[in-house]
Design an enzyme around this catalytic site. Sequence first.
Site, PDB file in Angstrom:
ATOM      1  CG  ASP A  75      -2.616  -8.525   0.919  1.00 27.33           C
ATOM      2  OD1 ASP A  75      -2.030  -8.589   2.103  1.00 27.33           O
ATOM      3  OD2 ASP A  75      -3.660  -7.802   1.028  1.00 27.33           O
ATOM      4  CG  ASP A 133      -4.706 -10.061   3.749  1.00 28.48           C
ATOM      5  OD1 ASP A 133      -4.253 -10.631   2.748  1.00 28.48           O
ATOM      6  OD2 ASP A 133      -4.260  -8.902   4.033  1.00 28.48           O
ATOM      7  CG  HIS A 162      -6.454  -5.525   2.145  1.00 35.00           C
ATOM      8  ND1 HIS A 162      -5.908  -6.312   2.884  1.00 35.00           N
ATOM      9  CD2 HIS A 162      -7.668  -5.070   2.555  1.00 35.00           C
ATOM     10  CE1 HIS A 162      -6.654  -6.481   4.151  1.00 35.00           C
ATOM     11  NE2 HIS A 162      -7.634  -5.895   3.829  1.00 35.00           N
ATOM     12  CG  HIS A 215      -1.996  -0.988   1.332  1.00 29.09           C
ATOM     13  ND1 HIS A 215      -2.917  -1.254   0.130  1.00 29.09           N
ATOM     14  CD2 HIS A 215      -2.329  -2.009   2.317  1.00 29.09           C
ATOM     15  CE1 HIS A 215      -3.609  -2.282   0.645  1.00 29.09           C
ATOM     16  NE2 HIS A 215      -3.379  -2.748   1.755  1.00 29.09           N
TER      17      HIS A 215
HETATM   18 ZN   LIG Z   1      -3.954  -7.175   2.894  1.00 35.80          ZN
END
Ligand SMILES: [Zn+2]
Length: 308
Positions: A163, A247, A165, A126
């Site tokens: 991931d 995750d 996200h 991120h």
């Molecule tokens: Zn994540």
Amino acid sequence: MTVAYVSHSDCGRHDTGWKHPEHVGRLRAIPRALRNDFDLFDTIEHREGRHATAEEIGLAHDAAYVEQVRALAEAGGGRLDGDTVVSEGSWDAATAGAGCVLDAIDWAFDGSVVRSFCAVRPPGHHALRAAGMGFCLFGNIGIGALYARARHAAARVLIVDWDVHHGNGTQDLVQHEPGIRFVSMHQSPWYPGSGAADDRGPRGTIWNVPMAPDLVPQVYVDALLAAVDAATAQWTPDLVLVSAGFDCLAGDPLGGFTLELEHIEALTRALVTRAEAWCGGRMVTALEGGYDPVRLGDACVTHLRALR
Ligand SMILES: [Zn+2]
């Protein structure tokens, strides 16, 4: 086939506090799980990576932001956003996290270790060019891709991000580089809100695969591999980098995907098979998310077994 488990003790010095989901116990769970698998523990190579330099991190990030993180850590710490903590040890942790990836890339190109898993924190995908975000300080994998281009003259680098996200930071770091392609599968709608399928980046080098939560797990495996195959049609990578966020597993407190360990194994093996065909198997993977420490440890063991 030599596979390395790469980490650095400084990665434990990024102190977010035990109430933060990205706490140091995540990293400690990995060697704990690894030690229970004697056969694997003995057959992988355990290596400590180096620290990346500010100049190397500057391949991907603005120098002023790199200095901001260094100065904040030196001053005792603070916050870059509501979720993103810098502690006194965070500069050493973040430069070690990136440095592990850079060392693993060096070994992949000199042939000493063709595949590595980097157990590092803070995570990276991120982190934007000029700002930390979402627990991430520096984009370990994005820096790695730019480093492989600059240092090893890699013509084509593929990044795969599973991931849960969206790897918005990685996209920000690499989307202007024609020699890097980025495939991200992520839950949608979900944090950080970006990564729509029609966001292909300014050069059409981005493959975003937004997915609903709670689907049958094989659907996620098939969707990610289909995007990988689309991204590599008539485009043969010299190196495969993976943002390995665990995750995406069923039950993760920060995600709604449904993958089990067998799907981590399937994804890893599918990418290893492709890397063998493309580039002698060169592949470097790095930890991103994964917020149930016990599950995370087990997933890393499964992932390492499948990398062999
Ligand atoms: Zn994540």
